[in-house]
Design a protein around this motif. Structure first.
Motif, short mmCIF file in Angstrom:
data_model
loop_
_atom_site.label_atom_id
_atom_site.label_comp_id
_atom_site.label_asym_id
_atom_site.label_seq_id
_atom_site.Cartn_x
_atom_site.Cartn_y
_atom_site.Cartn_z
N ASP A 125 37.52 45.90 37.68
CA ASP A 125 36.72 45.86 38.91
C ASP A 125 35.24 45.77 38.56
O ASP A 125 34.50 44.95 39.12
N ALA A 126 34.80 46.65 37.66
CA ALA A 126 33.40 46.65 37.25
C ALA A 126 33.04 45.35 36.53
O ALA A 126 31.95 44.81 36.72
N PHE A 127 33.95 44.84 35.72
CA PHE A 127 33.74 43.56 35.05
C PHE A 127 33.52 42.46 36.09
O PHE A 127 32.58 41.66 35.98
N ALA A 128 34.38 42.43 37.09
CA ALA A 128 34.28 41.40 38.14
C ALA A 128 32.96 41.50 38.88
O ALA A 128 32.30 40.48 39.15
N VAL A 129 32.52 42.72 39.20
CA VAL A 129 31.23 42.90 39.88
C VAL A 129 30.09 42.50 38.94
O VAL A 129 29.10 41.91 39.39
N SER A 130 30.23 42.76 37.65
CA SER A 130 29.21 42.35 36.68
C SER A 130 29.07 40.83 36.64
O SER A 130 27.96 40.31 36.55
N VAL A 131 30.20 40.15 36.68
CA VAL A 131 30.18 38.68 36.73
C VAL A 131 29.42 38.25 37.98
O VAL A 131 28.53 37.38 37.92
N CYS A 132 29.73 38.88 39.10
CA CYS A 132 29.07 38.54 40.36
C CYS A 132 27.58 38.88 40.33
O CYS A 132 26.76 38.15 40.89
N LYS A 133 27.23 40.01 39.71
CA LYS A 133 25.82 40.39 39.58
C LYS A 133 25.06 39.29 38.86
O LYS A 133 23.96 38.91 39.26
N PHE B 252 30.98 31.10 33.43
CA PHE B 252 32.24 30.83 34.12
C PHE B 252 32.27 31.21 35.59
O PHE B 252 33.07 30.71 36.35
N GLY B 253 31.45 32.18 35.96
CA GLY B 253 31.29 32.53 37.35
C GLY B 253 32.52 32.99 38.10
O GLY B 253 33.31 33.78 37.62
N GLU B 254 32.68 32.47 39.30
CA GLU B 254 33.69 32.92 40.27
C GLU B 254 35.12 32.84 39.76
O GLU B 254 35.93 33.70 40.05
N LYS B 255 35.46 31.83 38.99
CA LYS B 255 36.84 31.66 38.52
C LYS B 255 37.28 32.85 37.68
O LYS B 255 38.42 33.29 37.76
N LEU B 256 36.40 33.39 36.87
CA LEU B 256 36.72 34.50 35.98
C LEU B 256 36.91 35.81 36.75
O LEU B 256 37.76 36.61 36.41
N LYS B 257 36.17 36.00 37.82
CA LYS B 257 36.16 37.26 38.56
C LYS B 257 37.52 37.62 39.14
O LYS B 257 38.05 38.69 38.90
N SER B 258 38.14 36.72 39.89
CA SER B 258 39.41 37.07 40.53
C SER B 258 40.53 37.24 39.52
O SER B 258 41.40 38.09 39.67
N LYS B 259 40.52 36.47 38.46
CA LYS B 259 41.54 36.61 37.41
C LYS B 259 41.42 37.96 36.70
O LYS B 259 42.42 38.56 36.34
N ALA B 260 40.20 38.44 36.52
CA ALA B 260 39.99 39.74 35.88
C ALA B 260 40.57 40.87 36.72
O ALA B 260 41.23 41.77 36.20
N GLU B 261 40.35 40.83 38.03
CA GLU B 261 40.89 41.88 38.90
C GLU B 261 42.42 41.84 38.93
O GLU B 261 43.07 42.88 38.93
N ILE B 262 42.98 40.65 38.96
CA ILE B 262 44.44 40.52 38.95
C ILE B 262 45.00 41.08 37.64
O ILE B 262 45.97 41.85 37.63
N MET B 263 44.39 40.71 36.52
CA MET B 263 44.84 41.20 35.21
C MET B 263 44.75 42.73 35.14
O MET B 263 45.66 43.40 34.66
N GLY B 264 43.66 43.30 35.62
CA GLY B 264 43.49 44.75 35.62
C GLY B 264 44.56 45.43 36.46
O GLY B 264 45.13 46.45 36.06
N GLY B 265 44.86 44.88 37.63
CA GLY B 265 45.89 45.44 38.49
C GLY B 265 47.26 45.41 37.84
O GLY B 265 48.00 46.40 37.87
#
Length: 185
Positions: free
Chosen positions: A16-24, A153-166
């Motif tokens: 989650d934090a990784f995904a927000v960091s990407v977005c930041k 990589f931006g947005e593409k990386l964010k959603s995959k990271a959250e899915i992988m974490g879940g």
């Protein structure tokens, strides 16, 4: 729970934090090393602090629920994992501000799951200081990488990271349940 389990949980929680960091990074006008370190430090500290708080809360009532602790761990990790998968969404809510209020809000929001993990740790008698240190360090490193990768990589990386974490958290919960039901009597 062994060190590999803690490492996997640390990676799962950090997504989650990784995904927000990407977005930041996507929201920043200019990404620099200082901003990457500040962002990573906020998330790393809160990902370590929240399971410690959860552990202290859980320790108060672990004797009452010790006969079902494996089910509690399974359900909590499963719910957290499923929610992470469901919430894999866009970066629309993240802005470029690095002020204390913004960063505290993001750090707390991304570490609420870790509070529940801390409760689970109390039930499983996990050595909490090494566990939270590992989780905090993993989160710090993942977030630093997230800020850096966000610019590429931006947005593409964010959603995959959250899915992988879940998925990782669901698998750890399942492992705990199976170990207790089939290998510990």
């Amino acid at each position: 729970m062994n060190i590999v389990d803690i490492l996997v949980i640390g990676v799962g929680l950090s997504m989650d934090a990784f995904a927000v960091s990407v977005c930041k990074c996507l929201a920043m006008k200019k990404m620099d090393i200082k901003k990457a370190l500040v962002c990573s430090l906020y998330f790393g500290v809160f990902q370590a602090l929240m399971p410690l708080i959860g552990f202290l809360l859980g320790s108060g009532f672990k004797n009452v629920v010790s006969s079902i602790d494996h089910w509690i761990a399974f359900v909590l990790l499963g719910i957290i994992g499923i929610n992470m998968i469901k919430e894999a969404k866009s970066c629309d809510v993240v802005n470029d501000s690095m002020d204390v209020k913004t960063m505290l809000t993001l750090a707390v929001a991304t570490s609420i799951d870790a509070l529940a993990i801390g409760v689970t740790f109390a039930f499983l008698k996990v050595s909490i200081i090494p566990a939270v240190s590992i989780i905090g360090l993993i989160t710090f490193v993942c977030c630093f990488i997230g800020v850096k990768l966000g610019s590429v990589f931006g947005e593409k990386l964010k959603s995959k990271a959250e899915i992988m974490g879940g998925v990782m958290l669901i698998l750890i919960g399942t492992k705990i349940l199976i170990e207790h039901l089939f290998f510990q009597g």
